[in-house]
Motif scaffolding. Structure first.
Motif, mmCIF file in Angstrom:
data_model
loop_
_atom_site.group_PDB
_atom_site.id
_atom_site.type_symbol
_atom_site.label_atom_id
_atom_site.label_comp_id
_atom_site.label_asym_id
_atom_site.label_seq_id
_atom_site.Cartn_x
_atom_site.Cartn_y
_atom_site.Cartn_z
ATOM 1 N N GLN A 1 0.804 -1.213 0.000
ATOM 2 C CA GLN A 1 0.000 0.000 0.000
ATOM 3 C C GLN A 1 0.843 1.271 0.000
ATOM 4 N N ARG B 1 -3.963 1.235 -2.697
ATOM 5 C CA ARG B 1 -4.349 2.249 -1.727
ATOM 6 C C ARG B 1 -5.278 1.651 -0.693
ATOM 7 N N SER B 2 -5.125 2.113 0.531
ATOM 8 C CA SER B 2 -6.013 1.748 1.623
ATOM 9 C C SER B 2 -6.595 3.034 2.182
ATOM 10 N N VAL B 3 -7.784 2.936 2.728
ATOM 11 C CA VAL B 3 -8.442 4.114 3.288
ATOM 12 C C VAL B 3 -7.593 4.751 4.384
ATOM 13 N N ASN B 4 -6.956 3.937 5.230
ATOM 14 C CA ASN B 4 -6.260 4.502 6.387
ATOM 15 C C ASN B 4 -4.744 4.328 6.370
ATOM 16 N N ALA B 5 -4.161 3.873 5.294
ATOM 17 C CA ALA B 5 -2.727 3.603 5.289
ATOM 18 C C ALA B 5 -1.893 4.847 5.579
ATOM 19 N N SER B 6 -2.282 5.993 5.053
ATOM 20 C CA SER B 6 -1.505 7.206 5.281
ATOM 21 C C SER B 6 -1.478 7.592 6.758
ATOM 22 N N GLU B 7 -2.562 7.328 7.482
ATOM 23 C CA GLU B 7 -2.581 7.619 8.923
ATOM 24 C C GLU B 7 -1.777 6.595 9.708
ATOM 25 N N CYS B 8 -1.566 5.421 9.152
ATOM 26 C CA CYS B 8 -0.857 4.334 9.842
ATOM 27 C C CYS B 8 0.647 4.356 9.600
ATOM 28 N N SER C 1 -1.954 2.657 15.668
ATOM 29 C CA SER C 1 -2.730 2.785 14.432
ATOM 30 C C SER C 1 -3.450 1.466 14.126
ATOM 31 N N ALA C 2 -4.286 1.507 13.116
ATOM 32 C CA ALA C 2 -5.045 0.315 12.705
ATOM 33 C C ALA C 2 -4.132 -0.811 12.224
ATOM 34 N N ARG C 3 -2.881 -0.519 11.846
ATOM 35 C CA ARG C 3 -1.944 -1.538 11.377
ATOM 36 C C ARG C 3 -1.002 -2.019 12.475
#
Length: 190
Positions: A18, A57-64, A112-114
């Motif tokens: 991602q 791309r993932s919805v939240n990857a940039s925040e993770c 984070s979510a990851r």
């Protein structure tokens, strides 16, 4: 002027990675790819093998992702092959503390979510050790499955040169923004 490699034909399986981690890999900042399965768990996932880097791309990857001081270009909104990656081996993490100790290498933000905790807590965590990364001169749009594609796809590609050769077009501006043609000095073509 930067001297470019000629094109070469490669036939490789593809591995979804991602955005923005793809850029962090190509800059040589991210040195570990984290997966919930070992290299070799799937018949096509092996060490010492090249894979197409399929940027998704993932919805939240940039925040993770731990970005540091890097201001990367926006995601192109098209799933594309952006490079080639090779892993030397994989190691299973023993515990959360070991995972967090490698934060600067895997670039996953704590909490984070990851992160290991939460939904991912009961799953095994493997660190795939990156041995080389080569960035394509131009991304190639592609359709892919959940983790990538195991049947090799043949493509004619050209790689970016190393920054030592392309220093005038090189990696980052003083603002930290990734410029066209950037690749890590730690990446070496085979």
């Amino acid at each position: 002027m930067c001297i470019r490699d000629s094109t070469t034909k490669l036939s490789l399986p593809g591995l979804n990675i991602q955005y923005p981690w793809t850029y962090l890999l190509m800059l040589g900042i991210k040195k570990l790819e984290i997966r919930n399965y070992d290299l070799g768990a799937h018949r096509w996932c092996k060490d010492i093998q090249d894979y197409w880097i399929v940027q998704t791309r993932s919805v939240n990857a940039s925040e993770c992702a731990l970005m540091g001081d890097f201001d990367l270009p926006p995601f192109s909104k098209v799933t594309s092959i952006v490079g080639v990656i090779t892993f030397s081996h994989a190691t299973r993490y023993a515990n959360y503390l070991d995972f967090r100790a490698d934060e600067s290498l895997h670039r996953i933000r704590s909490g984070s979510a990851r992160d290991w905790v939460g939904a991912n807590e009961s799953k095994p965590h493997y660190k795939w050790h990156v041995s080389s990364v080569r960035r394509l001169r131009k991304p190639i749009p592609v359709e892919t499955g959940w983790t990538g594609f195991e049947e090799p796809r043949s493509l004619e590609v050209a790689f970016e040169q190393l920054p030592s050769v392309c220093a005038s077009e090189g990696a980052q501006s003083s603002s930290g923004r990734l410029q066209s043609g950037a690749v890590s000095t730690s990446t070496r073509a085979k």
